[in-house]
Design a protein around this motif. Structure first.
Motif, PDB file in Angstrom:
ATOM      1  N   ALA A   1       0.837  -1.205   0.000  1.00  0.00           N
ATOM      2  CA  ALA A   1       0.000   0.000   0.000  1.00  0.00           C
ATOM      3  C   ALA A   1       0.870   1.253   0.000  1.00  0.00           C
ATOM      4  O   ALA A   1       0.582   2.215  -0.719  1.00  0.00           O
ATOM      5  N   LEU A   2       1.926   1.248   0.791  1.00  0.00           N
ATOM      6  CA  LEU A   2       2.835   2.397   0.831  1.00  0.00           C
ATOM      7  C   LEU A   2       3.397   2.678  -0.557  1.00  0.00           C
ATOM      8  O   LEU A   2       3.406   3.828  -1.002  1.00  0.00           O
ATOM      9  N   ARG A   3       3.838   1.654  -1.247  1.00  0.00           N
ATOM     10  CA  ARG A   3       4.369   1.839  -2.607  1.00  0.00           C
ATOM     11  C   ARG A   3       3.289   2.381  -3.541  1.00  0.00           C
ATOM     12  O   ARG A   3       3.531   3.315  -4.307  1.00  0.00           O
ATOM     13  N   PHE A   4       2.099   1.826  -3.486  1.00  0.00           N
ATOM     14  CA  PHE A   4       1.023   2.260  -4.382  1.00  0.00           C
ATOM     15  C   PHE A   4       0.647   3.719  -4.125  1.00  0.00           C
ATOM     16  O   PHE A   4       0.568   4.527  -5.047  1.00  0.00           O
ATOM     17  N   TYR A   5       0.408   4.049  -2.872  1.00  0.00           N
ATOM     18  CA  TYR A   5      -0.078   5.386  -2.535  1.00  0.00           C
ATOM     19  C   TYR A   5       0.985   6.469  -2.722  1.00  0.00           C
ATOM     20  O   TYR A   5       0.660   7.616  -2.997  1.00  0.00           O
ATOM     21  N   THR A   6       2.266   6.101  -2.598  1.00  0.00           N
ATOM     22  CA  THR A   6       3.326   7.096  -2.815  1.00  0.00           C
ATOM     23  C   THR A   6       3.783   7.120  -4.270  1.00  0.00           C
ATOM     24  O   THR A   6       3.819   8.171  -4.897  1.00  0.00           O
ATOM     25  N   GLU A   7       4.116   5.965  -4.825  1.00  0.00           N
ATOM     26  CA  GLU A   7       4.670   5.913  -6.180  1.00  0.00           C
ATOM     27  C   GLU A   7       3.633   6.167  -7.264  1.00  0.00           C
ATOM     28  O   GLU A   7       3.951   6.750  -8.301  1.00  0.00           O
ATOM     29  N   LYS A   8       2.420   5.719  -7.068  1.00  0.00           N
ATOM     30  CA  LYS A   8       1.377   5.881  -8.094  1.00  0.00           C
ATOM     31  C   LYS A   8       0.525   7.126  -7.844  1.00  0.00           C
ATOM     32  O   LYS A   8       0.323   7.932  -8.738  1.00  0.00           O
ATOM     33  N   LEU A   9       0.021   7.267  -6.609  1.00  0.00           N
ATOM     34  CA  LEU A   9      -0.908   8.364  -6.330  1.00  0.00           C
ATOM     35  C   LEU A   9      -0.217   9.662  -5.914  1.00  0.00           C
ATOM     36  O   LEU A   9      -0.827  10.720  -5.981  1.00  0.00           O
ATOM     37  N   GLY A  10       1.029   9.570  -5.479  1.00  0.00           N
ATOM     38  CA  GLY A  10       1.780  10.783  -5.178  1.00  0.00           C
ATOM     39  C   GLY A  10       1.702  11.287  -3.752  1.00  0.00           C
ATOM     40  O   GLY A  10       2.151  12.395  -3.459  1.00  0.00           O
ATOM     41  N   PHE A  11       1.154  10.491  -2.832  1.00  0.00           N
ATOM     42  CA  PHE A  11       1.161  10.886  -1.427  1.00  0.00           C
ATOM     43  C   PHE A  11       2.589  10.811  -0.886  1.00  0.00           C
ATOM     44  O   PHE A  11       3.446  10.126  -1.453  1.00  0.00           O
ATOM     45  N   LEU A  12       2.840  11.485   0.219  1.00  0.00           N
ATOM     46  CA  LEU A  12       4.143  11.462   0.876  1.00  0.00           C
ATOM     47  C   LEU A  12       4.007  10.849   2.261  1.00  0.00           C
ATOM     48  O   LEU A  12       2.997  11.037   2.936  1.00  0.00           O
ATOM     49  N   LYS A  13       5.036  10.113   2.670  1.00  0.00           N
ATOM     50  CA  LYS A  13       5.001   9.469   3.987  1.00  0.00           C
ATOM     51  C   LYS A  13       5.229  10.514   5.081  1.00  0.00           C
ATOM     52  O   LYS A  13       6.105  11.353   4.977  1.00  0.00           O
ATOM     53  N   LYS A  14       4.411  10.434   6.134  1.00  0.00           N
ATOM     54  CA  LYS A  14       4.552  11.351   7.259  1.00  0.00           C
ATOM     55  C   LYS A  14       5.081  10.628   8.495  1.00  0.00           C
ATOM     56  O   LYS A  14       6.055  11.045   9.094  1.00  0.00           O
ATOM     57  N   LYS A  15       4.407   9.553   8.885  1.00  0.00           N
ATOM     58  CA  LYS A  15       4.816   8.804  10.078  1.00  0.00           C
ATOM     59  C   LYS A  15       4.967   7.327   9.721  1.00  0.00           C
ATOM     60  O   LYS A  15       4.197   6.795   8.924  1.00  0.00           O
ATOM     61  N   ASP A  16       5.940   6.691  10.340  1.00  0.00           N
ATOM     62  CA  ASP A  16       6.167   5.261  10.133  1.00  0.00           C
ATOM     63  C   ASP A  16       6.769   4.713  11.418  1.00  0.00           C
ATOM     64  O   ASP A  16       7.982   4.682  11.591  1.00  0.00           O
ATOM     65  N   GLU A  17       5.887   4.303  12.335  1.00  0.00           N
ATOM     66  CA  GLU A  17       6.304   3.823  13.652  1.00  0.00           C
ATOM     67  C   GLU A  17       5.911   2.356  13.817  1.00  0.00           C
ATOM     68  O   GLU A  17       4.761   1.989  13.534  1.00  0.00           O
ATOM     69  N   PRO A  18       6.838   1.516  14.270  1.00  0.00           N
ATOM     70  CA  PRO A  18       6.488   0.105  14.492  1.00  0.00           C
ATOM     71  C   PRO A  18       5.468  -0.048  15.625  1.00  0.00           C
ATOM     72  O   PRO A  18       5.530   0.660  16.626  1.00  0.00           O
ATOM     73  N   LEU A  19       4.518  -0.962  15.410  1.00  0.00           N
ATOM     74  CA  LEU A  19       3.494  -1.237  16.418  1.00  0.00           C
ATOM     75  C   LEU A  19       3.627  -2.634  17.012  1.00  0.00           C
ATOM     76  O   LEU A  19       2.894  -2.995  17.910  1.00  0.00           O
ATOM     77  N   GLY A  20       4.522  -3.429  16.483  1.00  0.00           N
ATOM     78  CA  GLY A  20       4.660  -4.813  16.919  1.00  0.00           C
ATOM     79  C   GLY A  20       3.915  -5.743  15.984  1.00  0.00           C
ATOM     80  O   GLY A  20       2.989  -5.341  15.283  1.00  0.00           O
ATOM     81  N   GLY A  21       4.357  -6.976  15.959  1.00  0.00           N
ATOM     82  CA  GLY A  21       3.713  -7.968  15.103  1.00  0.00           C
ATOM     83  C   GLY A  21       3.847  -7.660  13.616  1.00  0.00           C
ATOM     84  O   GLY A  21       3.042  -8.120  12.814  1.00  0.00           O
ATOM     85  N   GLY A  22       4.836  -6.856  13.255  1.00  0.00           N
ATOM     86  CA  GLY A  22       5.026  -6.497  11.854  1.00  0.00           C
ATOM     87  C   GLY A  22       4.133  -5.371  11.372  1.00  0.00           C
ATOM     88  O   GLY A  22       4.150  -5.020  10.198  1.00  0.00           O
ATOM     89  N   ASN A  23       3.325  -4.800  12.261  1.00  0.00           N
ATOM     90  CA  ASN A  23       2.421  -3.700  11.908  1.00  0.00           C
ATOM     91  C   ASN A  23       3.086  -2.359  12.187  1.00  0.00           C
ATOM     92  O   ASN A  23       3.985  -2.257  13.015  1.00  0.00           O
ATOM     93  N   ARG A  24       2.596  -1.339  11.488  1.00  0.00           N
ATOM     94  CA  ARG A  24       3.155  -0.006  11.641  1.00  0.00           C
ATOM     95  C   ARG A  24       2.044   1.035  11.733  1.00  0.00           C
ATOM     96  O   ARG A  24       0.967   0.841  11.188  1.00  0.00           O
ATOM     97  N   TRP A  25       2.357   2.139  12.429  1.00  0.00           N
ATOM     98  CA  TRP A  25       1.518   3.342  12.378  1.00  0.00           C
ATOM     99  C   TRP A  25       2.064   4.108  11.198  1.00  0.00           C
ATOM    100  O   TRP A  25       3.080   4.787  11.288  1.00  0.00           O
TER     101      TRP A  25
END
Length: 131
Positions: free
Chosen positions: A16-40
């Motif tokens: 999803a990160l690749r799609f929304y940034t590379e295709k749609l042009g959004f920029l990443k703001k926050k990327d914090e680990p939440l555990g279990g391989g999940n991220r905020w």
């Protein structure tokens, strides 16, 4: 009161990160680990840096009712959410060139023109232009 964050359920946050940034042009703001391989993992529109953040929510992998709802919307062809654009036809051309799949090509209806894309992560997203 104002909206500062909204979420979209995704089945794979990295994809999803690749799609929304590379295709749609959004920029990443926050990327914090939440555990279990999940991220905020939040994004923002490059043209609206102080606007609401878009959370790429890993919920469908952990909450079956959300996965059922997401799948039901997609099977019915209903978009999860809508993004406003200045020119639907221009976005259609740009995104098609990037390999984005459209389930509905640009269509005029009343005072709007819209198109619907597949985000490849479990959702349809409607692009809308006010006429």
């Amino acid at each position: 009161m104002k909206v500062t964050l909204t979420s979209i359920p995704v089945q794979d946050q990295e994809k999803a990160l690749r799609f929304y940034t590379e295709k749609l042009g959004f920029l990443k703001k926050k990327d914090e680990p939440l555990g279990g391989g999940n991220r905020w993992l939040t994004l923002f529109a490059k043209d609206w840096q102080d606007g609401p953040e878009l959370l790429l929510e890993p919920g469908p992998n952990h909450f079956e009712p959300l996965k059922v709802f997401q799948n039901a919307l997609k099977e019915a062809g209903i978009p999860w959410t809508q993004f406003d654009v200045d020119n639907v036809d221009a976005e259609y051309e740009r995104l098609t060139a990037l390999g984005v799949e459209f389930t509905v090509k640009p269509t005029e209806e009343g005072k709007v023109k819209y198109a619907i894309i597949n985000d490849t992560c479990g959702n349809y997203i409607q692009l809308v232009q006010e006429l």
